[in-house]
Write a protein that holds these residues in place. Structure first.
Motif, PDB file in Angstrom:
ATOM      1  N   UNK A   9       1.793   0.847 -11.284  1.00  0.00           N
ATOM      2  CA  UNK A   9       2.458   0.638  -9.999  1.00  0.00           C
ATOM      3  C   UNK A   9       1.945   1.669  -9.007  1.00  0.00           C
ATOM      4  N   UNK A  19       0.966  -1.409 -17.719  1.00  0.00           N
ATOM      5  CA  UNK A  19       1.556  -1.770 -16.428  1.00  0.00           C
ATOM      6  C   UNK A  19       1.387  -0.599 -15.493  1.00  0.00           C
ATOM      7  N   UNK A  22       3.916   9.515 -13.649  1.00  0.00           N
ATOM      8  CA  UNK A  22       3.372   9.545 -12.300  1.00  0.00           C
ATOM      9  C   UNK A  22       2.155  10.446 -12.200  1.00  0.00           C
ATOM     10  N   UNK A  23       1.236  10.044 -11.355  1.00  0.00           N
ATOM     11  CA  UNK A  23       0.108  10.894 -11.015  1.00  0.00           C
ATOM     12  C   UNK A  23       0.526  11.964 -10.027  1.00  0.00           C
ATOM     13  N   UNK A  24      -0.427  12.793  -9.630  1.00  0.00           N
ATOM     14  CA  UNK A  24      -0.127  13.940  -8.789  1.00  0.00           C
ATOM     15  C   UNK A  24       0.141  13.565  -7.343  1.00  0.00           C
ATOM     16  N   UNK A  31       1.496   7.596  -4.812  1.00  0.00           N
ATOM     17  CA  UNK A  31       1.483   7.902  -6.231  1.00  0.00           C
ATOM     18  C   UNK A  31       1.123   6.658  -7.034  1.00  0.00           C
ATOM     19  N   UNK A  47       2.907   2.722 -17.098  1.00  0.00           N
ATOM     20  CA  UNK A  47       3.848   2.562 -18.188  1.00  0.00           C
ATOM     21  C   UNK A  47       3.028   2.503 -19.464  1.00  0.00           C
ATOM     22  N   UNK A  70       3.180   3.577  -5.544  1.00  0.00           N
ATOM     23  CA  UNK A  70       4.335   3.869  -4.710  1.00  0.00           C
ATOM     24  C   UNK A  70       3.895   4.666  -3.487  1.00  0.00           C
ATOM     25  N   UNK A  97      10.421   7.223  -3.382  1.00  0.00           N
ATOM     26  CA  UNK A  97       9.224   6.378  -3.458  1.00  0.00           C
ATOM     27  C   UNK A  97       9.544   4.922  -3.153  1.00  0.00           C
ATOM     28  N   UNK A 146       8.150   1.047  -3.509  1.00  0.00           N
ATOM     29  CA  UNK A 146       7.230   0.175  -4.242  1.00  0.00           C
ATOM     30  C   UNK A 146       6.244  -0.478  -3.280  1.00  0.00           C
ATOM     31  N   UNK A 161       5.453   7.388  -0.698  1.00  0.00           N
ATOM     32  CA  UNK A 161       6.593   8.263  -0.457  1.00  0.00           C
ATOM     33  C   UNK A 161       6.409   8.995   0.861  1.00  0.00           C
ATOM     34  N   UNK A 177       9.462   3.753 -19.490  1.00  0.00           N
ATOM     35  CA  UNK A 177       9.235   5.001 -18.776  1.00  0.00           C
ATOM     36  C   UNK A 177       7.922   4.943 -18.020  1.00  0.00           C
ATOM     37  N   UNK A 178       7.935   5.569 -16.832  1.00  0.00           N
ATOM     38  CA  UNK A 178       6.735   5.664 -16.027  1.00  0.00           C
ATOM     39  C   UNK A 178       6.235   7.107 -16.002  1.00  0.00           C
TER      40      UNK A 178
END
Lengths: 116, 113
Positions: free
Chosen positions: B34, B32, B103-105, B89, B93, B36, B44, B46, B38, B100-101
């Motif tokens: 996503x 999964x 996140x990329x940089x 971002x 999952x 985001x 963030x 969605x 920000x 838990x997710x």
């Protein structure tokens, strides 16, 4: 729907004091809430997973005695930063996942903590 | 360890152009994803999500593409507007029941009027 609030939005405290941050899901129930920390120009780092009615699960390297998490109801989780120090200054963000439905996490607006 | 990374840390586009933000992930078990958005000083927001059994999903002005073969995710924004300026971002999952997710940089998108 899927609104998450945080309080306070900003807090400045003296070194050695404790600060409590609230995270609320306003229009849905959240069995699971998450707490993240974000330093300037960096990504979100997961600190802990909070499940209603049970102990939080902390990520490696996060001190559970320093960052106390309580998830007392399906709409409220709190993060208490105990004996705060300047290095704890950061942007703290919570997210909530609906009790039923999708895996999507909805984020709060964040709390800017500054420890003097 | 597992990680989610981005190819481009910054992206500058002209208003009205289409934007493409890329993301590479390394965990083949991720099911999964996503995107985001920000804005400065905010949490963030969605934008769009996609499950691993899909390769494309469209929303309002946004499209997410998933290429599991090369573990690549992209976000396309059509007719980019100044209000789209933000850090984007991707998050993944890794499966299981913990939700838990990771996140990329992040990619900073700047839209020039």
């Amino acid at each position: 729907g899927a609104v998450v609030s945080q309080h306070p939005s900003r807090v400045i405290c003296k070194s050695g004091t404790s600060v409590k941050i609230e995270c609320r899901s306003l229009d849905f129930q959240a069995t699971t809430m998450f707490w993240y920390r974000q330093f300037p120009k960096q990504s979100l780092m997961l600190m802990a997973t909070s499940n209603e009615g049970s102990k939080a699960t902390y990520e490696q390297g996060v001190e559970k005695d320093k960052f106390l998490i309580n998830h007392a109801s399906l709409t409220l989780s709190t993060l208490t930063v105990t004996s705060a120090h300047p290095e704890d200054s950061s942007f703290y963000i919570c997210s909530a996942r609906r009790t039923s439905g999708t895996d999507t996490q909805y984020f709060g607006p964040g709390t800017r903590l500054t420890v003097l | 360890g597992e990680s989610v990374g981005l190819h481009l840390p910054t992206l500058s586009v002209q208003e009205g152009d289409n934007s493409i933000i890329n993301c590479a992930y390394s965990n083949s078990a991720s099911d999964y994803f996503i995107w985001y958005k920000q804005e400065s000083g905010k949490g963030p927001q969605f934008i769009i999500d996609i499950r691993s059994n899909m390769d494309k999903r469209q929303g309002q002005r946004v499209t997410v593409l998933l290429n599991k073969t090369v573990k690549h995710l992209s976000l396309q924004i059509a007719a980019t507007q100044p209000g789209d300026s933000a850090v984007y971002f991707c998050a993944e999952r890794s499966g299981g029941s913990n939700y838990k997710l990771t996140f990329g940089k992040g990619t900073l998108l700047t839209v020039n009027p």
